[in-house]
Motif scaffolding. Structure first.
Motif, PDB file in Angstrom:
ATOM      1  N   GLY A 379     -11.084  12.669  -1.821  1.00 55.25           N
ATOM      2  CA  GLY A 379      -9.847  12.615  -2.230  1.00 55.25           C
ATOM      3  C   GLY A 379      -9.660  12.802  -3.858  1.00 55.25           C
ATOM      4  N   LEU A 382     -10.188   8.813  -9.044  1.00 56.20           N
ATOM      5  CA  LEU A 382      -9.472   7.578  -9.522  1.00 56.20           C
ATOM      6  C   LEU A 382     -10.133   7.198 -10.500  1.00 56.20           C
ATOM      7  CD1 LEU A 382      -9.349   5.911  -5.588  1.00 56.20           C
ATOM      8  CD2 LEU A 382      -7.731   7.211  -7.015  1.00 56.20           C
ATOM      9  N   MET A 397      -4.241   2.976 -10.596  1.00 52.78           N
ATOM     10  CA  MET A 397      -4.369   4.030  -9.528  1.00 52.78           C
ATOM     11  C   MET A 397      -4.259   2.960  -7.962  1.00 52.78           C
ATOM     12  SD  MET A 397      -5.871   7.452 -10.810  1.00 52.78           S
ATOM     13  CE  MET A 397      -4.854   8.600  -9.796  1.00 52.78           C
ATOM     14  N   ASP A 398      -3.161   3.832  -7.312  1.00 51.84           N
ATOM     15  CA  ASP A 398      -3.258   2.941  -5.897  1.00 51.84           C
ATOM     16  C   ASP A 398      -3.838   4.032  -4.821  1.00 51.84           C
ATOM     17  OD1 ASP A 398      -1.887   2.501  -3.283  1.00 51.84           O
ATOM     18  OD2 ASP A 398      -1.521   0.677  -4.096  1.00 51.84           O
ATOM     19  N   ASP A 399      -4.921   3.674  -3.974  1.00 52.92           N
ATOM     20  CA  ASP A 399      -5.414   4.704  -3.088  1.00 52.92           C
ATOM     21  C   ASP A 399      -6.054   3.835  -1.878  1.00 52.92           C
ATOM     22  OD1 ASP A 399      -7.524   6.364  -1.883  1.00 52.92           O
ATOM     23  OD2 ASP A 399      -6.697   7.749  -3.512  1.00 52.92           O
ATOM     24  N   ARG A 401      -8.311   4.537  -0.016  1.00 51.23           N
ATOM     25  CA  ARG A 401      -9.629   4.222   0.300  1.00 51.23           C
ATOM     26  C   ARG A 401     -10.416   3.114  -0.721  1.00 51.23           C
ATOM     27  NH1 ARG A 401     -11.433   9.726  -2.510  1.00 51.23           N
ATOM     28  NH2 ARG A 401      -9.685   9.048  -3.927  1.00 51.23           N
ATOM     29  N   VAL A 402      -9.636   2.407  -1.566  1.00 51.21           N
ATOM     30  CA  VAL A 402     -10.051   1.362  -2.431  1.00 51.21           C
ATOM     31  C   VAL A 402     -10.552   0.289  -1.589  1.00 51.21           C
ATOM     32  CG1 VAL A 402      -9.534  -0.112  -4.150  1.00 51.21           C
ATOM     33  CG2 VAL A 402      -8.589   2.085  -4.235  1.00 51.21           C
ATOM     34  N   THR A 418      -5.377  -2.222  -2.603  1.00 47.17           N
ATOM     35  CA  THR A 418      -5.608  -0.732  -2.676  1.00 47.17           C
ATOM     36  C   THR A 418      -5.524  -0.235  -4.266  1.00 47.17           C
ATOM     37  OG1 THR A 418      -3.300  -0.544  -2.419  1.00 47.17           O
ATOM     38  CG2 THR A 418      -4.438  -0.283  -0.392  1.00 47.17           C
ATOM     39  N   LYS A 419      -5.720  -1.356  -5.079  1.00 48.21           N
ATOM     40  CA  LYS A 419      -5.339  -0.832  -6.649  1.00 48.21           C
ATOM     41  C   LYS A 419      -6.801  -0.476  -7.141  1.00 48.21           C
ATOM     42  CE  LYS A 419      -1.150  -1.606  -7.084  1.00 48.21           C
ATOM     43  NZ  LYS A 419       0.100  -0.665  -7.445  1.00 48.21           N
ATOM     44  N   TYR A 420      -6.730   0.284  -7.841  1.00 46.78           N
ATOM     45  CA  TYR A 420      -8.241   0.831  -8.612  1.00 46.78           C
ATOM     46  C   TYR A 420      -8.161   0.148  -9.922  1.00 46.78           C
ATOM     47  CZ  TYR A 420     -12.219   3.508  -9.908  1.00 46.78           C
ATOM     48  OH  TYR A 420     -13.497   3.973 -10.536  1.00 46.78           O
TER      49      TYR A 420
END
Length: 775
Positions: A379, A382, A397-399, A401-402, A418-420
């Motif tokens: 992806g 991040l 960043m929101d993802d 996968r986090v 989901t926050k990096y």
């Protein structure tokens, strides 16, 4: 003439009757004596046959006998009495009982003499000889009364040619005790072989095992000592197989096979411990062969689990750990008799907590933990942007996968977020540094590939080589008499810990040796004492490689450094620094004599402890807080003395003070580039000496079991540089003609503890202080 002949015959008969009576009385007297019984059998015979009472009559005289008109007929009763005393008489001629065949020579006086010899009493004969009927002797009866034969276990057959009268007397000549002891006189029989304890179904396999172990061509075991142990083990159980029963695998075999197949979980290679195919073994030959192959693999596993796949001497010359090989006989007995053979075999792995924690982390890295294997999807990159004052807030960043990333990196806080955020960015940065990526904290494609790396990635390899090094260490790290106390120093982490009763007592930072020839050696030794206000005796390597070249540039450099240079009797030079604040060893030295001549000590260069990487010494280990370290060790060995750092500092001065330990404390110098910290997190450190890379190269390009062989290394040379190397203008103490004839190098280094006493100083020369070299 005829009357004279008849009288002569009558006189002869009288003499024979007297002799027979005498012999009968002698035999009866012997029977009356209390002879000891040698066995229960004899006592039984005596009980069955009553002992006759001895006759108490006077011996006969000539007047008791009447002249016999017949002359030719012998007195049958008297002759029978004489015959009854010896079985040999039954074999004599029978002509005496027949008048027509009688001859004068048959009744000559020599006959009683012959009978006397024949009836020499024997214990057996006397015990079974019936009493003579004295009444018949007095009346001169011609009728002989048959005697009752004694009851015995063995029948004695009378001679076939004997007449009836002789047959009646035969039992009297049969010694009952001799009959009871007859079985002992039989020929010795072959000893009966004990019945085999091997079940009938397993006997063919046992026979084949016996044959294979006796064969000189057996190649199942690589080591003679292990083959000998196997021979002894199987011989003790009549060669019965232990891994099969009636052709089926036993629970012991199943446990051993399970452990061998799971060898990778302990950082070992399962291919090194092949498991034979028992399902294909259908004949005794195949089952016996599989039996021995599994036993050999079991011994290989136990040996390498305990001592390592490679001997520490394969890695470097500056390693010295105590050997602790397995006892093959103990392994065979322990594993095969255990309720859980798998657990028994696993017990040969290191028992230390840090090893077991590494084993758990290895399973997690391989995706074999409690949860499923976690893969981070590809992806966009991040990143986390921290806040800049009040005007710009932090960017997270929101993802999707986090959450997987948090689980993969062991972040338990906000696991579903989901926050990096900053926590994730720091974990990513730390991971990047451990795999030699640029630590940016940005989750880019290279970082994702590293996170999803194959099973034998660098982290797994690092954990495996660290588990291997744990096998080199002693199973018992501490001193049992002081709560298993020990010191453990980790070179790549630059830390020292004091452990007692399984818990950390104290820790501090250390400075270790530079990479290369000054690397701090790996070893296990015992600390025996500490020295307050030590003298620094400069080692020859430093004199030759550093100080002599410096003297070529500046002959006064040693004076300005506060060092003293002396010339020894053999022409070499010696450089030392007296105790004081500026001394290179600081105020305290911690002594654990070893062949590498290293120890731990204080230092005046305190600023080095603030650095992250602290490999700056010549091999010795510098301790950040030596006064605290000393008080901790002394309180362990002498708890009633109540040492404090203040009490230690009160000893500072210009004279050396040795404080001996009643109980030496083990010191373990280790090289852990991977370990689990107190919070349960797997930590990685830089391979500062390149030990990991060398070990991985050897293990991956394995020469098999050759790596277990000991490699002999040349010992370092401590030859002293000659004084002729000194440049002009160097101030040499003792140039007035006196010589320094102090102790040898090792004595100077460790104060001569356990060494011969130094020779006394020469007249007019002050006694030299004890010198100790350092690296």
């Amino acid at each position: 003439m005829r009357d004279r002949s008849n009288n002569r015959r009558g006189y002869d008969r009288v003499l024979m009757a007297v002799a027979a009576t005498f012999l009968t009385v002698s035999a009866t007297s012997a029977l009356a004596q209390d002879t000891p019984r040698a066995s229960a059998a004899e006592l039984a015979i005596d009980a069955a046959i009553p002992r006759p009472e001895p006759a108490n009559v006077p011996p006969p005289t000539a007047s008791d006998f009447k002249p016999d008109a017949t002359g030719a007929l012998p007195d049958t009763a008297k002759v029978s009495d004489a015959k009854a005393t010896d079985p040999k008489t039954s074999d004599s001629k029978t002509s005496d009982s027949k008048p027509s065949d009688s001859k004068p020579s048959d009744n000559q006086p020599t006959e009683p003499s012959t009978a006397a010899k024949a009836v020499e009493p024997k214990p057996g004969d006397v015990a079974t000889t019936p009493a003579t009927d004295t009444k018949s002797t007095e009346t001169k009866s011609t009728e002989t009364k048959p005697l009752e034969a004694p009851k015995t276990d063995t029948a004695v057959a009378p001679p076939a040619a004997a007449p009836a009268a002789e047959t009646a007397t035969a039992p009297a000549a049969t010694p009952a005790p001799a009959t009871a002891a007859a079985p002992a006189a039989e020929p010795a029989k072959e000893p009966v072989k004990a019945a085999s304890n091997v079940p009938a179904d397993d006997q063919p396999v046992a026979d084949k095992l016996r044959e294979m172990l006796a064969s000189k061509t057996l190649r199942a075991f690589d080591r003679k000592v292990e083959r000998a142990a196997a021979e002894k083990f199987y011989s003790a159980r009549d060669y019965a197989p232990v891994f099969t029963k009636s052709g089926k695998l036993t629970d012991t075999a199943k446990g051993v096979i399970a452990r061998l197949k799971d060898a990778a979980s302990d950082g070992l290679n399962p291919a090194d411990y092949p498991v034979p195919d028992f399902t294909a073994a259908t004949s005794p030959d195949a089952l016996a062969d599989a039996e021995l192959k599994l036993a050999a693999s079991m011994l290989d596993y136990a040996r390498q689990a305990q001592s390592g796949r490679m001997h520490w001497s394969q890695l470097s010359a500056d390693i010295q750990y105590p050997e602790h090989p397995i006892d093959a006989s103990e392994v065979l007995a322990n594993v095969t008799s255990a309720k859980d053979a798998s657990a028994a075999l696993d017990s040969y792995n290191p028992p230390q907590k840090l090893y077991k924690e590494l084993k758990k982390k290895l399973a997690e890295l391989r995706g074999q933990g409690d949860g499923p294997v976690i893969t981070i999807a590809d992806g966009p990159a991040l990143r986390y942007m921290p806040a800049r004052g009040k005007k710009q807030a932090a960017v997270e960043m929101d993802d999707p996968r986090v959450p997987d990333l948090r689980t993969k990196l062991g972040i338990t806080e906000n696991a579903d977020s989901t926050k990096y955020d900053a926590a994730v960015a720091r974990a990513v940065e730390k991971f990047q540094d451990s795999v030699e990526l640029k630590p940016t904290g940005i989750l880019d494609d290279r970082t994702v590939r590293a996170l999803n790396s194959p099973k034998r990635d660098k982290q797994i390899d690092t954990v495996i080589v660290n588990m291997e090094r744990w096998r080199w260490l002693p199973r018992q790290l501490g001193a049992a008499s002081v709560g298993n106390a020990y010191v453990i120093l980790n070179i790549p982490d630059y830390t020292l810990k004091v452990m007692q009763n399984g818990a950390q007592v104290w820790t501090t930072r250390v400075v270790t040796g530079k990479p290369g020839q000054h690397a701090t050696p790996l070893l296990t030794e015992t600390m025996k004492y500490i020295t307050v206000n030590p003298t620094w005796n400069v080692p020859p390597s430093i004199i030759y490689n550093e100080y002599l070249p410096a003297l070529q540039q500046d002959p006064t450099v040693l004076q300005r450094m506060g060092l003293k240079l002396e010339r020894d009797r053999d022409g070499s030079i010696h450089i030392s620094q007296p105790p004081g604040e500026a001394n290179a060893l600081g105020r305290i030295r911690f002594n654990f004599p070893n062949k590498f001549l290293v120890y731990q000590h204080d230092t005046p260069d305190k600023y080095l402890f603030a650095k992250e990487e602290r490999a700056y010494s010549h091999g010795c280990m510098r301790v950040q807080n030596p006064d605290q370290y000393a008080s901790v060790l002394l309180n362990i060995t002498e708890p009633n003395e109540h040492y404090t750092p203040e009490r230690i500092r009160s000893m500072y001065g210009s004279n050396e003070v040795d404080l001996k330990f009643p109980t030496p404390i083990p010191v373990n110098i280790t090289y852990q580039t991977a370990f689990v910290d107190d919070a349960g997190k797997l930590q990685f450190r830089k391979d500062v000496y390149g030990r990991d890379a060398t070990m991985l190269s050897l293990l991956k390009n394995s020469r098999g079991k050759d790596l277990e062989a000991v490699v002999a290394h040349a010992q370092p040379s401590y030859s002293r540089p000659p004084s002729s190397s000194l440049p002009a203008g160097v101030n040499v103490a003792g140039d007035n003609g006196s010589w320094n004839s102090g102790p040898n190098f090792f004595e100077r280094l460790f104060g001569g503890f356990g060494q011969p006493e130094p020779q006394p100083a020469r007249r007019g020369q002050a006694q030299q202080q004890r010198r100790v070299y350092t690296r």
